[in-house]
Design an enzyme around this catalytic site. Structure first.
Site, PDB file in Angstrom:
ATOM      1  N   PRO A   1       0.825  -1.210   0.000  1.00  0.00           N
ATOM      2  CA  PRO A   1       0.000   0.000   0.000  1.00  0.00           C
ATOM      3  C   PRO A   1       0.858   1.259   0.000  1.00  0.00           C
ATOM      4  O   PRO A   1       2.015   1.238   0.433  1.00  0.00           O
ATOM      5  CB  PRO A   1      -0.792  -0.114   1.306  1.00  0.00           C
ATOM      6  CG  PRO A   1       0.013  -0.995   2.178  1.00  0.00           C
ATOM      7  CD  PRO A   1       0.700  -1.954   1.268  1.00  0.00           C
ATOM      8  N   SER A   2       0.283   2.329  -0.526  1.00  0.00           N
ATOM      9  CA  SER A   2       0.981   3.609  -0.589  1.00  0.00           C
ATOM     10  C   SER A   2       1.417   4.018   0.819  1.00  0.00           C
ATOM     11  O   SER A   2       0.609   3.989   1.752  1.00  0.00           O
ATOM     12  CB  SER A   2       0.005   4.642  -1.169  1.00  0.00           C
ATOM     13  OG  SER A   2       0.622   5.885  -1.240  1.00  0.00           O
ATOM     14  N   GLY A   3       2.705   4.352   0.943  1.00  0.00           N
ATOM     15  CA  GLY A   3       3.215   4.833   2.229  1.00  0.00           C
ATOM     16  C   GLY A   3       3.821   3.752   3.085  1.00  0.00           C
ATOM     17  O   GLY A   3       4.359   4.028   4.158  1.00  0.00           O
TER      18      GLY A   3
ATOM     19  N   LYS B   1       7.908   0.981   0.397  1.00  0.00           N
ATOM     20  CA  LYS B   1       8.498   0.297  -0.777  1.00  0.00           C
ATOM     21  C   LYS B   1       9.674   1.105  -1.313  1.00  0.00           C
ATOM     22  O   LYS B   1      10.783   0.600  -1.469  1.00  0.00           O
ATOM     23  CB  LYS B   1       7.451   0.147  -1.881  1.00  0.00           C
ATOM     24  CG  LYS B   1       6.194  -0.563  -1.503  1.00  0.00           C
ATOM     25  CD  LYS B   1       5.227  -0.712  -2.673  1.00  0.00           C
ATOM     26  CE  LYS B   1       4.694   0.621  -3.179  1.00  0.00           C
ATOM     27  NZ  LYS B   1       3.848   1.360  -2.267  1.00  0.00           N
TER      28      LYS B   1
ATOM     29  N   ARG C   1       6.129  14.401  -7.925  1.00  0.00           N
ATOM     30  CA  ARG C   1       6.306  15.031  -6.614  1.00  0.00           C
ATOM     31  C   ARG C   1       7.535  15.941  -6.692  1.00  0.00           C
ATOM     32  O   ARG C   1       8.358  15.782  -7.598  1.00  0.00           O
ATOM     33  CB  ARG C   1       6.521  13.944  -5.540  1.00  0.00           C
ATOM     34  CG  ARG C   1       5.309  13.070  -5.334  1.00  0.00           C
ATOM     35  CD  ARG C   1       5.598  11.881  -4.437  1.00  0.00           C
ATOM     36  NE  ARG C   1       4.425  11.017  -4.351  1.00  0.00           N
ATOM     37  CZ  ARG C   1       4.507   9.725  -4.065  1.00  0.00           C
ATOM     38  NH1 ARG C   1       5.681   9.151  -3.859  1.00  0.00           N
ATOM     39  NH2 ARG C   1       3.414   8.981  -4.001  1.00  0.00           N
TER      40      ARG C   1
ATOM     41  N   ARG D   1       5.001  11.949   5.113  1.00  0.00           N
ATOM     42  CA  ARG D   1       5.709  12.105   3.846  1.00  0.00           C
ATOM     43  C   ARG D   1       5.307  13.416   3.189  1.00  0.00           C
ATOM     44  O   ARG D   1       6.114  14.034   2.485  1.00  0.00           O
ATOM     45  CB  ARG D   1       5.419  10.920   2.914  1.00  0.00           C
ATOM     46  CG  ARG D   1       6.246  10.907   1.652  1.00  0.00           C
ATOM     47  CD  ARG D   1       6.028   9.618   0.883  1.00  0.00           C
ATOM     48  NE  ARG D   1       4.709   9.567   0.219  1.00  0.00           N
ATOM     49  CZ  ARG D   1       4.290   8.511  -0.470  1.00  0.00           C
ATOM     50  NH1 ARG D   1       5.057   7.434  -0.558  1.00  0.00           N
ATOM     51  NH2 ARG D   1       3.098   8.509  -1.065  1.00  0.00           N
TER      52      ARG D   1
ATOM     53  N   ARG E   1      -5.976   6.822  -0.909  1.00  0.00           N
ATOM     54  CA  ARG E   1      -4.940   5.792  -0.787  1.00  0.00           C
ATOM     55  C   ARG E   1      -5.177   4.905   0.429  1.00  0.00           C
ATOM     56  O   ARG E   1      -4.944   3.697   0.385  1.00  0.00           O
ATOM     57  CB  ARG E   1      -3.554   6.456  -0.761  1.00  0.00           C
ATOM     58  CG  ARG E   1      -3.165   6.931  -2.164  1.00  0.00           C
ATOM     59  CD  ARG E   1      -1.997   7.893  -2.196  1.00  0.00           C
ATOM     60  NE  ARG E   1      -1.754   8.273  -3.591  1.00  0.00           N
ATOM     61  CZ  ARG E   1      -0.642   7.975  -4.270  1.00  0.00           C
ATOM     62  NH1 ARG E   1       0.319   7.320  -3.663  1.00  0.00           N
ATOM     63  NH2 ARG E   1      -0.500   8.311  -5.532  1.00  0.00           N
TER      64      ARG E   1
ATOM     65  N   ASN F   1       7.005  -4.084   7.396  1.00  0.00           N
ATOM     66  CA  ASN F   1       7.924  -2.967   7.556  1.00  0.00           C
ATOM     67  C   ASN F   1       7.554  -2.185   8.812  1.00  0.00           C
ATOM     68  O   ASN F   1       6.933  -1.134   8.751  1.00  0.00           O
ATOM     69  CB  ASN F   1       7.894  -2.062   6.324  1.00  0.00           C
ATOM     70  CG  ASN F   1       8.933  -0.941   6.470  1.00  0.00           C
ATOM     71  OD1 ASN F   1       9.815  -1.018   7.324  1.00  0.00           O
ATOM     72  ND2 ASN F   1       8.795   0.095   5.653  1.00  0.00           N
ATOM     73  N   ASP F   2       7.985  -2.749   9.961  1.00  0.00           N
ATOM     74  CA  ASP F   2       7.748  -2.060  11.235  1.00  0.00           C
ATOM     75  C   ASP F   2       9.021  -1.265  11.534  1.00  0.00           C
ATOM     76  O   ASP F   2       9.117  -0.096  11.205  1.00  0.00           O
ATOM     77  CB  ASP F   2       7.446  -3.099  12.321  1.00  0.00           C
ATOM     78  CG  ASP F   2       6.990  -2.431  13.627  1.00  0.00           C
ATOM     79  OD1 ASP F   2       6.565  -3.129  14.546  1.00  0.00           O
ATOM     80  OD2 ASP F   2       7.071  -1.176  13.689  1.00  0.00           O
TER      81      ASP F   2
HETATM   82  N1  LIG Z   1       0.543  -1.650 -11.985  1.00  0.00           N
HETATM   83  C1  LIG Z   1       1.495  -0.739 -11.758  1.00  0.00           C
HETATM   84  N2  LIG Z   1       1.532  -0.082 -10.571  1.00  0.00           N
HETATM   85  C2  LIG Z   1       2.519   0.821 -10.399  1.00  0.00           C
HETATM   86  C3  LIG Z   1       3.506   1.084 -11.369  1.00  0.00           C
HETATM   87  N3  LIG Z   1       4.373   2.030 -10.872  1.00  0.00           N
HETATM   88  C4  LIG Z   1       3.935   2.325  -9.611  1.00  0.00           C
HETATM   89  N4  LIG Z   1       2.823   1.599  -9.343  1.00  0.00           N
HETATM   90  C5  LIG Z   1       2.034   1.544  -8.087  1.00  0.00           C
HETATM   91  O1  LIG Z   1       1.201   2.654  -8.041  1.00  0.00           O
HETATM   92  C6  LIG Z   1       0.949   2.961  -6.668  1.00  0.00           C
HETATM   93  C7  LIG Z   1       1.147   4.437  -6.471  1.00  0.00           C
HETATM   94  O2  LIG Z   1       2.495   4.724  -6.737  1.00  0.00           O
HETATM   95  P1  LIG Z   1       2.975   6.198  -6.309  1.00  0.00           P
HETATM   96  O3  LIG Z   1       2.012   7.184  -6.870  1.00  0.00           O
HETATM   97  O4  LIG Z   1       4.429   6.328  -6.674  1.00  0.00           O
HETATM   98  O5  LIG Z   1       2.739   6.230  -4.749  1.00  0.00           O
HETATM   99  P2  LIG Z   1       3.422   5.448  -3.535  1.00  0.00           P
HETATM  100  O6  LIG Z   1       2.942   4.027  -3.531  1.00  0.00           O
HETATM  101  O7  LIG Z   1       2.884   6.190  -2.374  1.00  0.00           O
HETATM  102  O8  LIG Z   1       4.900   5.552  -3.718  1.00  0.00           O
HETATM  103  C8  LIG Z   1       1.934   2.128  -5.851  1.00  0.00           C
HETATM  104  O9  LIG Z   1       1.260   1.005  -5.322  1.00  0.00           O
HETATM  105  C9  LIG Z   1       2.926   1.637  -6.873  1.00  0.00           C
HETATM  106  O10 LIG Z   1       3.443   0.342  -6.539  1.00  0.00           O
HETATM  107  C10 LIG Z   1       3.431   0.370 -12.606  1.00  0.00           C
HETATM  108  O11 LIG Z   1       4.250   0.503 -13.525  1.00  0.00           O
HETATM  109  N5  LIG Z   1       2.417  -0.520 -12.749  1.00  0.00           N
HETATM  110  N1  LIG Z   2       9.850   1.348   8.874  1.00  0.00           N
HETATM  111  C1  LIG Z   2       9.524   2.649   8.779  1.00  0.00           C
HETATM  112  N2  LIG Z   2       9.258   3.338   9.904  1.00  0.00           N
HETATM  113  C2  LIG Z   2       8.915   4.642   9.824  1.00  0.00           C
HETATM  114  N3  LIG Z   2       8.814   5.361   8.684  1.00  0.00           N
HETATM  115  C3  LIG Z   2       9.057   4.693   7.530  1.00  0.00           C
HETATM  116  C4  LIG Z   2       9.420   3.328   7.508  1.00  0.00           C
HETATM  117  N4  LIG Z   2       9.600   2.963   6.194  1.00  0.00           N
HETATM  118  C5  LIG Z   2       9.350   4.053   5.440  1.00  0.00           C
HETATM  119  N5  LIG Z   2       9.039   5.106   6.244  1.00  0.00           N
HETATM  120  C6  LIG Z   2       8.672   6.458   5.825  1.00  0.00           C
HETATM  121  O1  LIG Z   2       7.317   6.361   5.378  1.00  0.00           O
HETATM  122  C7  LIG Z   2       7.084   7.226   4.252  1.00  0.00           C
HETATM  123  C8  LIG Z   2       6.586   6.380   3.063  1.00  0.00           C
HETATM  124  O2  LIG Z   2       7.678   5.587   2.616  1.00  0.00           O
HETATM  125  P1  LIG Z   2       7.805   5.306   1.033  1.00  0.00           P
HETATM  126  O3  LIG Z   2       9.065   4.545   0.848  1.00  0.00           O
HETATM  127  O4  LIG Z   2       7.621   6.562   0.290  1.00  0.00           O
HETATM  128  O5  LIG Z   2       6.537   4.361   0.809  1.00  0.00           O
HETATM  129  P2  LIG Z   2       5.940   3.780  -0.557  1.00  0.00           P
HETATM  130  O6  LIG Z   2       7.026   3.877  -1.576  1.00  0.00           O
HETATM  131  O7  LIG Z   2       5.566   2.376  -0.215  1.00  0.00           O
HETATM  132  O8  LIG Z   2       4.765   4.624  -0.890  1.00  0.00           O
HETATM  133  C9  LIG Z   2       8.407   7.881   3.958  1.00  0.00           C
HETATM  134  O9  LIG Z   2       8.406   9.193   4.533  1.00  0.00           O
HETATM  135  C10 LIG Z   2       9.435   7.000   4.641  1.00  0.00           C
HETATM  136  O10 LIG Z   2      10.558   7.745   5.060  1.00  0.00           O
END
Ligand SMILES: Nc1nc2c(ncn2[C@@H]2O[C@H](COP(=O)(O)OP(=O)(O)O)[C@@H](O)[C@H]2O)c(=O)[nH]1
Ligand SMILES: Nc1ncnc2c1ncn2[C@@H]1O[C@H](COP(=O)(O)OP(=O)(O)O)[C@@H](O)[C@H]1O
Length: 379
Positions: free
Chosen positions: A135-137, A140, A167, A260, A271, A294-295
């Site tokens: 999930p977003s946040g 990953k 962003r 974030r 999200r 991811n704790d």
């Molecule tokens: N199916 C698909 N999902 C993607 C791709 N690139 C990013 N995503 C997913 O889209 C979602 C939103 O990505 P993003 O807007 O970067 O937000 P974030 O998850 O908060 O980093 C995340 O679950 C990503 O894993 C892609 O090429 N294909």
């Molecule tokens: N284990 C963790 N504990 C606390 N904060 C985290 C952890 N892993 C990631 N974060 C923070 O959470 C926010 C979302 O992480 P991000 O890598 O952008 O997530 P995603 O790519 O899954 O959307 C970022 O500000 C990041 O620094």
């Protein structure tokens, strides 16, 4: 991508000039290429059905070969035609046209029309790509950045296309290819994408080249995609490892998303609403072979490295996948289940190359890998 298909050359068609040539498979002739003002080009593919005496222009998927003046074509099993091009660069000399492979049959059903697909042939094999969803946040991006920073020669990132706006810290071509919807939809129709999905109100997609360029460089390709995308990749010929990252709680996920500071309140709510369904699918869909929590970030990162079989003295991979350098002028002969390429011409230095296709694997929409350089049994 995929397992090594049963393979043998069951028909040799000698080299053709000026690009126009037909290859017979069963009741069909595949006319490949064409010429324009005397310049031979791979213009496309025409199919002639000898029973109905009808011509059709199939949809041609994938990125095809550059133009060439002459080539040799072989009909292979599993509905593939091998092309060995003359006078081409080493990374553009061996191509497979899939006219009835499992991938083409699946696309024909999906699209409801005639389909063929190009797949570039390369030597050597590839490290299994890694799909990371969550999930977003959840973290990953953070985990992937840590991996790429610690092991820059071992991992490469598949740069997705998206219609969402960048962003503030995001660079076009690095984090995403930020793309207009109509441009992306056209490329999807042209078969250039491995998968695509509408996520949180935007279009996201992984082009085939985004993955293959990383893999060709000898690195393990990391895809950060959503559950829908992971499902599509699982159903494709890309043989990958699937990891789902879970947050310790929904409250923590919300805190991270807010901290974030990259989404509006409305986007955060959207999200978070999607997160519950994604976590359920991540855990119970059977797509993901591995679930990480991811704790504590360092703990999770350590678990990720263990999962990938990395300890700090793991030899760096980094072996570039190579093309095959063919002599400019050559003849092509089938010798048992190998293919002999013999240099010709006055300046010939008697270069002989033996292609061993017995362990080729993968195929459209990606590369056909595992082409070996063999030797001929001395007679
Ligand atoms: N199916 C698909 N999902 C993607 C791709 N690139 C990013 N995503 C997913 O889209 C979602 C939103 O990505 P993003 O807007 O970067 O937000 P974030 O998850 O908060 O980093 C995340 O679950 C990503 O894993 C892609 O090429 N294909
Ligand atoms: N284990 C963790 N504990 C606390 N904060 C985290 C952890 N892993 C990631 N974060 C923070 O959470 C926010 C979302 O992480 P991000 O890598 O952008 O997530 P995603 O790519 O899954 O959307 C970022 O500000 C990041 O620094």
């Amino acid at each position: 991508m995929g397992g090594a298909p049963a393979f043998f050359v069951d028909h040799l068609e000698n080299g053709h000039t000026n690009g126009d040539s037909s290859v017979e498979i069963g009741d069909r002739s595949y006319v490949i290429g064409g010429s324009h003002e005397g310049n031979p080009l791979f213009l496309g593919v025409q199919i002639h059905d000898k029973i109905t005496n009808k011509w059709s222009s199939p949809t041609v998927l994938g990125t095809g070969p550059k133009p060439c003046k002459a080539y040799s074509a072989f009909v292979l099993k599993q509905g593939r035609i091998l092309f060995i091009k003359k006078g081409s660069a080493s990374d553009d000399s061996i191509w497979f046209l899939e006219v009835d492979s499992p991938f083409v049959r699946e696309q024909r059903k999906l699209l409801g029309k005639e389909v063929v697909a190009w797949s570039k042939g390369v030597r050597g094999n590839a490290e299994k790509p890694i799909v990371i969803s969550g999930p977003s946040g959840v973290g990953k991006g953070t985990l992937i950045t840590m991996l790429m920073k610690e092991f820059p020669s071992m991992f490469g990132f598949s740069v997705s296309h998206t219609t969402r706006s960048p962003r503030c810290m995001e660079k076009n071509g690095v984090h995403y290819h930020f793309t207009d919807k109509n441009v992306m939809e056209k490329e999807i129709n042209d078969g250039k994408f491995l998968e695509f999905a509408s996520v949180h109100g935007n279009l996201y997609g992984t082009s085939i080249e985004s993955v293959e360029v990383v893999t060709d460089s000898g690195k393990r390709c990391i895809l950060d995609i959503d559950v829908q995308g992971a499902r599509s990749v699982k159903a494709s010929s890309l043989d990958a490892m699937f990891i789902f990252v879970c947050p310790p709680s929904m409250k923590e996920l919300e805190d991270r998303l807010r901290a974030r500071g990259t989404e509006t309140e409305e986007q955060i709510q959207k999200r978070l609403r999607n997160a519950e369904a994604e976590i359920k699918a991540g855990k119970s869909s059977g797509i993901f072979g591995h679930i990480l929590y991811n704790d504590n970030l360092d703990e999770c990162y350590k678990s990720l490295k263990n999962l990938l079989g990395i300890d700090n003295d793991t030899p760096v991979n980094g072996v570039e996948v190579e093309g095959i350098n063919l002599p400019k002028e050559h003849t092509v002969t089938k010798m048992e289940d190998k293919i002999l390429i013999q240099e010709t011409g006055e300046a010939a230095k008697n270069i002989r190359i033996v292609l061993d296709l017995s362990s080729i694997n993968g195929g459209a929409p990606g590369r056909t890998r595992g082409i070996g350089l063999g030797t001929l049994k001395s007679s």
